[in-house]
Design a protein around this motif. Structure first.
Motif, mmCIF file in Angstrom:
data_model
loop_
_atom_site.group_PDB
_atom_site.id
_atom_site.type_symbol
_atom_site.label_atom_id
_atom_site.label_comp_id
_atom_site.label_asym_id
_atom_site.label_seq_id
_atom_site.Cartn_x
_atom_site.Cartn_y
_atom_site.Cartn_z
ATOM 1 N N ALA A 43 -15.713 8.025 40.413
ATOM 2 C CA ALA A 43 -16.315 9.045 39.554
ATOM 3 C C ALA A 43 -17.177 8.399 38.464
ATOM 4 O O ALA A 43 -18.275 8.882 38.165
ATOM 5 N N ARG A 44 -16.684 7.304 37.897
ATOM 6 C CA ARG A 44 -17.476 6.607 36.870
ATOM 7 C C ARG A 44 -18.734 5.982 37.461
ATOM 8 O O ARG A 44 -19.793 5.982 36.843
ATOM 9 N N LEU A 45 -18.630 5.471 38.677
ATOM 10 C CA LEU A 45 -19.797 4.925 39.363
ATOM 11 C C LEU A 45 -20.812 6.035 39.675
ATOM 12 O O LEU A 45 -22.018 5.845 39.526
ATOM 13 N N CYS A 46 -20.306 7.196 40.070
ATOM 14 C CA CYS A 46 -21.185 8.355 40.303
ATOM 15 C C CYS A 46 -21.918 8.733 39.021
ATOM 16 O O CYS A 46 -23.112 9.030 39.041
ATOM 17 N N LEU A 47 -21.205 8.725 37.912
ATOM 18 C CA LEU A 47 -21.808 9.067 36.627
ATOM 19 C C LEU A 47 -22.927 8.101 36.262
ATOM 20 O O LEU A 47 -24.019 8.520 35.861
ATOM 21 N N ALA A 48 -22.683 6.806 36.422
ATOM 22 C CA ALA A 48 -23.705 5.807 36.097
ATOM 23 C C ALA A 48 -24.928 5.961 37.007
ATOM 24 O O ALA A 48 -26.069 5.948 36.529
ATOM 25 N N ASN A 49 -24.691 6.144 38.304
ATOM 26 C CA ASN A 49 -25.810 6.319 39.238
ATOM 27 C C ASN A 49 -26.539 7.641 39.009
ATOM 28 O O ASN A 49 -27.755 7.724 39.160
ATOM 29 N N PHE A 50 -25.804 8.668 38.635
ATOM 30 C CA PHE A 50 -26.409 9.967 38.354
ATOM 31 C C PHE A 50 -27.343 9.876 37.148
ATOM 32 O O PHE A 50 -28.462 10.384 37.182
ATOM 33 N N ASN A 51 -26.874 9.223 36.097
ATOM 34 C CA ASN A 51 -27.718 9.078 34.902
ATOM 35 C C ASN A 51 -29.003 8.326 35.223
ATOM 36 O O ASN A 51 -30.093 8.728 34.795
ATOM 37 N N ASP A 52 -28.887 7.238 35.980
ATOM 38 C CA ASP A 52 -30.078 6.484 36.375
ATOM 39 C C ASP A 52 -31.009 7.335 37.229
ATOM 40 O O ASP A 52 -32.228 7.294 37.076
ATOM 41 N N ALA A 53 -30.433 8.127 38.143
ATOM 42 C CA ALA A 53 -31.239 8.973 39.030
ATOM 43 C C ALA A 53 -31.963 10.063 38.257
ATOM 44 O O ALA A 53 -33.134 10.350 38.523
ATOM 45 N N ILE A 54 -31.292 10.681 37.295
ATOM 46 C CA ILE A 54 -31.924 11.740 36.496
ATOM 47 C C ILE A 54 -33.099 11.172 35.708
ATOM 48 O O ILE A 54 -34.171 11.769 35.657
ATOM 49 N N ILE A 55 -32.916 10.015 35.124
ATOM 50 C CA ILE A 55 -34.008 9.390 34.377
ATOM 51 C C ILE A 55 -35.164 9.056 35.305
ATOM 52 O O ILE A 55 -36.327 9.311 34.993
ATOM 53 N N LEU A 56 -34.854 8.529 36.482
ATOM 54 C CA LEU A 56 -35.886 8.168 37.448
ATOM 55 C C LEU A 56 -36.631 9.392 37.973
ATOM 56 O O LEU A 56 -37.865 9.416 38.012
ATOM 57 N N LEU A 57 -35.905 10.422 38.362
ATOM 58 C CA LEU A 57 -36.512 11.575 39.034
ATOM 59 C C LEU A 57 -37.071 12.619 38.083
ATOM 60 O O LEU A 57 -38.072 13.267 38.394
ATOM 61 N N PHE A 58 -36.423 12.831 36.962
ATOM 62 C CA PHE A 58 -36.820 13.915 36.065
ATOM 63 C C PHE A 58 -37.284 13.431 34.690
ATOM 64 O O PHE A 58 -37.646 14.243 33.847
ATOM 65 N N GLY A 59 -37.267 12.129 34.468
ATOM 66 C CA GLY A 59 -37.597 11.591 33.151
ATOM 67 C C GLY A 59 -38.997 11.915 32.669
ATOM 68 O O GLY A 59 -39.192 12.288 31.515
ATOM 69 N N ASP A 60 -39.978 11.781 33.553
ATOM 70 C CA ASP A 60 -41.360 12.040 33.135
ATOM 71 C C ASP A 60 -41.565 13.486 32.714
ATOM 72 O O ASP A 60 -42.354 13.784 31.824
ATOM 73 N N GLU A 61 -40.819 14.379 33.340
ATOM 74 C CA GLU A 61 -40.999 15.803 33.060
ATOM 75 C C GLU A 61 -40.177 16.272 31.863
ATOM 76 O O GLU A 61 -40.652 17.037 31.030
ATOM 77 N N TYR A 62 -38.926 15.816 31.761
ATOM 78 C CA TYR A 62 -38.014 16.358 30.759
ATOM 79 C C TYR A 62 -37.641 15.405 29.637
ATOM 80 O O TYR A 62 -37.139 15.846 28.611
ATOM 81 N N LEU A 63 -37.830 14.118 29.806
ATOM 82 C CA LEU A 63 -37.427 13.157 28.790
ATOM 83 C C LEU A 63 -38.616 12.529 28.077
ATOM 84 O O LEU A 63 -38.546 11.423 27.589
ATOM 85 N N ARG A 64 -39.687 13.247 28.003
ATOM 86 C CA ARG A 64 -40.891 12.748 27.354
ATOM 87 C C ARG A 64 -40.863 13.102 25.862
ATOM 88 O O ARG A 64 -40.094 13.946 25.431
ATOM 89 N N SER A 65 -41.718 12.478 25.102
ATOM 90 C CA SER A 65 -41.855 12.836 23.694
ATOM 91 C C SER A 65 -42.548 14.183 23.596
ATOM 92 O O SER A 65 -43.422 14.502 24.411
ATOM 93 N N PRO A 66 -42.189 14.987 22.617
ATOM 94 C CA PRO A 66 -42.807 16.303 22.500
ATOM 95 C C PRO A 66 -44.281 16.211 22.107
ATOM 96 O O PRO A 66 -44.673 15.343 21.327
ATOM 97 N N THR A 67 -45.068 17.117 22.652
ATOM 98 C CA THR A 67 -46.474 17.204 22.287
ATOM 99 C C THR A 67 -46.596 18.029 21.009
ATOM 100 O O THR A 67 -45.622 18.620 20.537
ATOM 101 N N ALA A 68 -47.793 18.096 20.465
ATOM 102 C CA ALA A 68 -48.019 18.907 19.264
ATOM 103 C C ALA A 68 -47.704 20.377 19.539
ATOM 104 O O ALA A 68 -47.135 21.070 18.687
#
Length: 125
Positions: free
Chosen positions: A72-97
């Motif tokens: 479960a802990r390994l799943c959590l670590a891989n999940f976090n890396d996957a979310i950053i990889l797959l969705f980071g550009d869309e959701y983890l970006r700095s806010p625009t004006a």
């Protein structure tokens, strides 16, 4: 009931599971050397999202998901890396004006003017 248990819509959960299982090898179901199916992407993502939603330890899901604590802990670590990889550009970006202005407007309507960057609201007078 799903939204209450996972703290997200079912369609969002299934979108995350589908995208992760298609693009991240760790979340793809494999067969063991003796021909038995391994953990499914649904089992791995369910445990991970429940851990994130409730802050519980990995061994909480051993009974009904058949997932050990270390897995479960390994799943959590891989999940976090996957979310950053797959969705980071869309959701983890700095806010625009425009994003900042929208957040300021929403905050003002709700009675919290100028509430950007104040997590604990310590700047209140």
């Amino acid at each position: 009931m799903f939204k209450r248990r996972f703290r997200m819509n079912k369609s969002l959960f299934l979108r995350i599971v589908e995208r992760i299982s298609n693009e991240v090898p760790y979340f793809q179901q494999r067969r063991s050397a003796c021909g038995r199916n391994g953990l499914s992407p649904l089992q791995k993502c369910t445990a991970t999202i429940r851990m994130l939603a409730y802050g519980q330890s990995g061994d909480t899901y051993d009974e009904y998901l058949r997932l050990g604590d270390s897995t479960a802990r390994l799943c959590l670590a891989n999940f976090n890396d996957a979310i950053i990889l797959l969705f980071g550009d869309e959701y983890l970006r700095s806010p625009t004006a425009e994003d900042l202005q929208r957040l300021l407007d929403v905050g003002e309507v709700r009675g919290f003017p100028g509430m950007i960057g104040s997590i604990d609201c310590m700047h209140w007078e």
